[in-house]
Design an enzyme around this catalytic site. Sequence first.
Site, PDB file in Angstrom:
ATOM      1  N   GLY A 150       0.820  -1.209   0.000  1.00  9.00           N
ATOM      2  CA  GLY A 150       0.000   0.000   0.000  1.00  9.00           C
ATOM      3  C   GLY A 150       0.853   1.257   0.000  1.00  9.00           C
TER       4      GLY A 150
ATOM      5  N   LYS B  30       5.454 -10.869   1.746  1.00 10.19           N
ATOM      6  CA  LYS B  30       4.291 -10.290   2.413  1.00 10.19           C
ATOM      7  C   LYS B  30       4.171 -10.988   3.751  1.00 10.19           C
ATOM      8  CE  LYS B  30       0.930  -7.406   2.517  1.00 10.19           C
ATOM      9  NZ  LYS B  30       1.120  -5.980   2.254  1.00 10.19           N
TER      10      LYS B  30
ATOM     11  N   SER C 271       6.846  -6.487   3.324  1.00 11.52           N
ATOM     12  CA  SER C 271       5.677  -5.610   3.441  1.00 11.52           C
ATOM     13  C   SER C 271       4.657  -6.293   4.323  1.00 11.52           C
ATOM     14  CB  SER C 271       5.097  -5.330   2.046  1.00 11.52           C
ATOM     15  OG  SER C 271       3.956  -4.506   2.114  1.00 11.52           O
TER      16      SER C 271
END
Length: 369
Positions: A81, A158, A228
Site C-alpha cells: 500500500g 508479504k 511488506s
Amino acid sequence: MRQARVHRIATAGPDDVSGLDEAIAAGRIDPAGIVAILGKTEGNGCVNDFTRAFAVSALSAALAARLPPAAVARIAMVMSGGTEGALSPHILVLERGEAEADVAKGPALAIGVAHTADLAPEHLGRMGQVWLVAEGVAKAMHDAGIDDPADVHFVQIKCPLLTAERIAAAGARGADTATRDTLKSMGLSRGASALGVALALGEIEAHALNDAVIGSDFGLYSGRASTSAGVELQNHEIVVLGMSQSWSGPLAIDHAVMADGIDIEPVRAALKRLGLEARGQLASEERSRLVALLAKAEAGSSGRLRGSRHAMLDDSDIASTRHARAFTGGALAGLTGLTELFVSGGAEHQGPDGGGPVALVVDRRKGES
C-alpha cells in the site's frame, strides 16, 4: 528449461483487473503460468489499509474464473500500500513456463515462490518469525532451482501484522506479544522477516541474532530483502528472484543497495551491469527495456540526511513511511523516467538505516522490448 516472464500492468484502482483480463484474453499471459502478482495500491500503507485486501480479492476473483481454487491459492499476491507523490499504481504479474525455442539460453531470470504456515501472534517480531521465514526462503530458492544464495538478487515477502483481536487471542492462551501497538507490529514483522532472509542467504550468522536485536540493531540487515506487512494474511508469501543457468529468456535481474533515499549511483551501476548505458535519465529505448523496479524506502532514524535535518519522523499527521516512499520514489523516477515503480516503505533491517535494496529486471534485447 524454464522461462520467466514479467508483465507490468497499470491499474485504475485497487479492484481494477481489466488490464490483466485483457492480457489473458489476448494470449500475452497464460493464467496457469502465473506464480505471483506484486502490486502497488493507493492506500495509506498502514494497519487499516484495506486496499491491499481489496486488490487481492479482485485478482483472486478474476483468476477464479480461469483456474481451480487450489491453483489460485498457490499464487503469491504481495500488495504494497502507498503510492505517495507521483508513484503510479500498478501490478507486476510474474509468470513462468516452458522456454520458447528461439530464446537466449541462461543464465536468466528465475522465480521461486513459497508460502509458510500461519505465524502465531506471540512469535511475530521474534526469532520464531526469523526462523520460519528463513525456512520459507530456502523452499522458494528450491522452487526456483537456485542452489547458490549469491544468485538470489531479491526476496519479496508479504508478512502479517498484529491486530487487537490477534493480541487478545495470544493473551487468552497465556502468551504475550512483542508489542501491543499494532502499527509498531508492522515494523517488527518487516524487520524479523528481513532478518530471516539475511539468515537464509548467509548475510548474517545465526549467533548474531536474538529477540533483542529485532527492530533495534539496524546495523544488521539484508541487502536483498523487501518485506511488506498487511492485515490480510497470517502467514508469509515469499517470492525469490534471481539468476539461474537452468532458466532461459531475455530477462535478467540485478540489485543495488542505496545508502540513503537519494543514493541513486548504485542503482545506475546496476543498470549498466544489465546492459543499459544510464548516462543520465534513461533514454526512451532504454526505459522501454526496464521491465520492473522494486525498492525499499525508509526515513533514517537519525533524523538527518547527509548532514541536513529532515522532518519525516516528526510529522504526527503522516507516517514517515509515506514520506519515504514519495521521497525515494521521486529520486528513482528521476533516474529511470518511470513512475510505475514498486517502492515499498518501512525498510527495517532491509539495507542500511535510511537506505534500502533495489532490484531491477531488464529485457536484454535491444530495440525489441
